[in-house]
Design a protein around this motif. Sequence first.
Motif, short mmCIF file in Angstrom:
data_model
loop_
_atom_site.label_atom_id
_atom_site.label_comp_id
_atom_site.label_asym_id
_atom_site.label_seq_id
_atom_site.Cartn_x
_atom_site.Cartn_y
_atom_site.Cartn_z
N ILE A 104 38.73 69.24 53.04
CA ILE A 104 38.36 68.83 54.18
C ILE A 104 37.61 67.61 54.05
N VAL A 105 37.39 67.37 54.49
CA VAL A 105 37.60 65.51 54.17
C VAL A 105 36.44 65.46 56.01
N THR A 106 35.10 65.30 55.11
CA THR A 106 34.07 64.23 56.36
C THR A 106 33.44 62.61 55.87
N VAL A 107 34.62 61.89 56.45
CA VAL A 107 33.63 60.50 56.37
C VAL A 107 32.64 60.36 57.37
N VAL A 108 31.24 58.97 56.43
CA VAL A 108 29.99 58.53 57.22
C VAL A 108 30.24 58.37 57.23
N VAL A 109 29.77 56.81 58.76
CA VAL A 109 30.04 55.22 58.06
C VAL A 109 28.43 54.46 57.40
N THR A 110 27.69 54.78 56.94
CA THR A 110 26.72 54.75 56.24
C THR A 110 25.60 52.79 56.92
N THR A 111 26.47 51.75 56.62
CA THR A 111 26.32 50.55 56.49
C THR A 111 26.75 49.94 57.29
N PHE A 112 26.91 49.21 57.83
CA PHE A 112 27.70 48.73 59.02
C PHE A 112 27.43 47.55 58.57
N VAL A 113 28.97 46.96 58.64
CA VAL A 113 29.29 45.40 58.58
C VAL A 113 30.44 45.40 59.63
N GLY A 114 31.68 46.28 59.28
CA GLY A 114 32.59 46.07 60.52
C GLY A 114 34.11 44.73 60.02
N PRO A 115 34.68 44.73 60.44
CA PRO A 115 36.37 43.41 60.23
C PRO A 115 36.08 42.39 60.32
N TYR A 116 35.83 41.43 59.86
CA TYR A 116 35.45 40.10 60.65
C TYR A 116 36.15 39.52 61.67
N SER A 117 37.30 39.63 62.57
CA SER A 117 37.96 40.11 63.42
C SER A 117 37.13 40.26 64.74
N GLU A 118 35.55 41.06 64.21
CA GLU A 118 34.73 41.78 65.33
C GLU A 118 33.37 41.70 65.30
N GLN A 119 33.13 40.34 64.26
CA GLN A 119 32.29 40.18 64.35
C GLN A 119 31.49 39.35 65.56
N VAL A 120 29.95 39.06 65.47
CA VAL A 120 29.37 38.37 66.20
C VAL A 120 29.00 36.62 66.09
N ARG A 121 29.39 35.83 66.23
CA ARG A 121 28.76 34.72 65.56
C ARG A 121 28.89 33.82 66.13
N VAL A 122 27.24 33.00 65.47
CA VAL A 122 26.33 32.30 66.45
C VAL A 122 26.40 31.25 65.94
N VAL A 123 26.12 29.22 66.05
CA VAL A 123 26.42 28.83 65.93
C VAL A 123 26.25 26.98 66.46
N GLY A 124 25.83 26.17 66.00
CA GLY A 124 24.73 25.48 66.64
C GLY A 124 23.37 25.71 66.73
N GLU A 125 22.41 25.03 67.46
CA GLU A 125 21.44 25.37 67.66
C GLU A 125 20.23 26.70 67.81
N ALA A 126 20.68 27.57 67.18
CA ALA A 126 20.59 28.78 67.04
C ALA A 126 19.33 28.65 66.15
N ALA A 127 17.94 29.42 66.17
CA ALA A 127 16.72 29.22 65.39
C ALA A 127 17.65 29.39 63.52
N LYS A 128 18.22 30.70 64.07
CA LYS A 128 18.71 31.28 62.74
C LYS A 128 20.69 31.50 62.16
N PRO A 129 21.36 30.40 63.00
CA PRO A 129 22.39 30.61 62.95
C PRO A 129 23.19 32.04 61.90
N GLN A 130 24.02 32.51 62.82
CA GLN A 130 24.45 33.64 61.26
C GLN A 130 25.39 34.69 62.17
N THR A 131 26.17 35.31 61.22
CA THR A 131 27.27 36.50 61.93
C THR A 131 26.59 37.37 61.29
N LEU A 132 26.99 38.23 62.80
CA LEU A 132 26.52 39.57 63.28
C LEU A 132 28.13 40.64 63.35
N SER A 133 27.17 42.01 62.91
CA SER A 133 27.95 42.97 63.24
C SER A 133 27.69 43.47 65.03
#
Length: 203
Positions: A104-133
């Motif tokens: 009997i197994v339980t899985v808990v995600v404790t650190t979230f990054v997520g798959p590439y296809s679901e990440q939110v990206r900010v590009v251009g004139e943001a103060a800190k352009p980056q990829t977000l979960s």
Amino acid sequence: MGTGIGRCLGILAVLAGLSGCASTSYPPAPPTAAEAEYNYVIGPGDMVDIVVWRNQELSKSVPVRPDGKITTPLVEDLPAQGKDASTLARDIEKALGKFIRDPIVTVVVTTFVGPYSEQVRVVGEAAKPQTLSYVQKMTLLDVMTKVGGITEFADGNSATILRTSEGNKQYSVRLKDLLKRGDVSANVEMRPGDVLIIPQSWF
């Protein structure tokens, strides 16, 4: 890897188009976009706690490797990417069933990054352009808070969301109204895989 490179090239092409044609207009982004039923799926870089009932020696916290797989005691190279926690738990139970009776197994995600296809990206004139979960019900304001707002050179009201989940359809958003004028009507929900593009002002 090829898909990721192709998507990045597509984003660069959109940015080039924006710089060459500032007058291009897109429909406004819909205020609500999040799916009613959203299950977080595991991606490379996530940490997962695996608990095997009555088998402490098999319980362990492990990272999801860049290839999307995990290794646990008795189980090597088990695919985890793209699965939710419950599905991964059932897969681990099946794999452990070769060695122990009725695991009997339980899985808990404790650190979230997520798959590439679901990440939110900010590009251009943001103060800190980056990829977000992506987080369920994440809004444009949440994204801008994380990236520190826009630069003094940004044309905030000409920003767009590139929605990969809708075949790269683009929507206009009013960042200046939202951030500088406090216009909450300019706040919209994000979707997994969205790319927020903030162009430079020409004036």
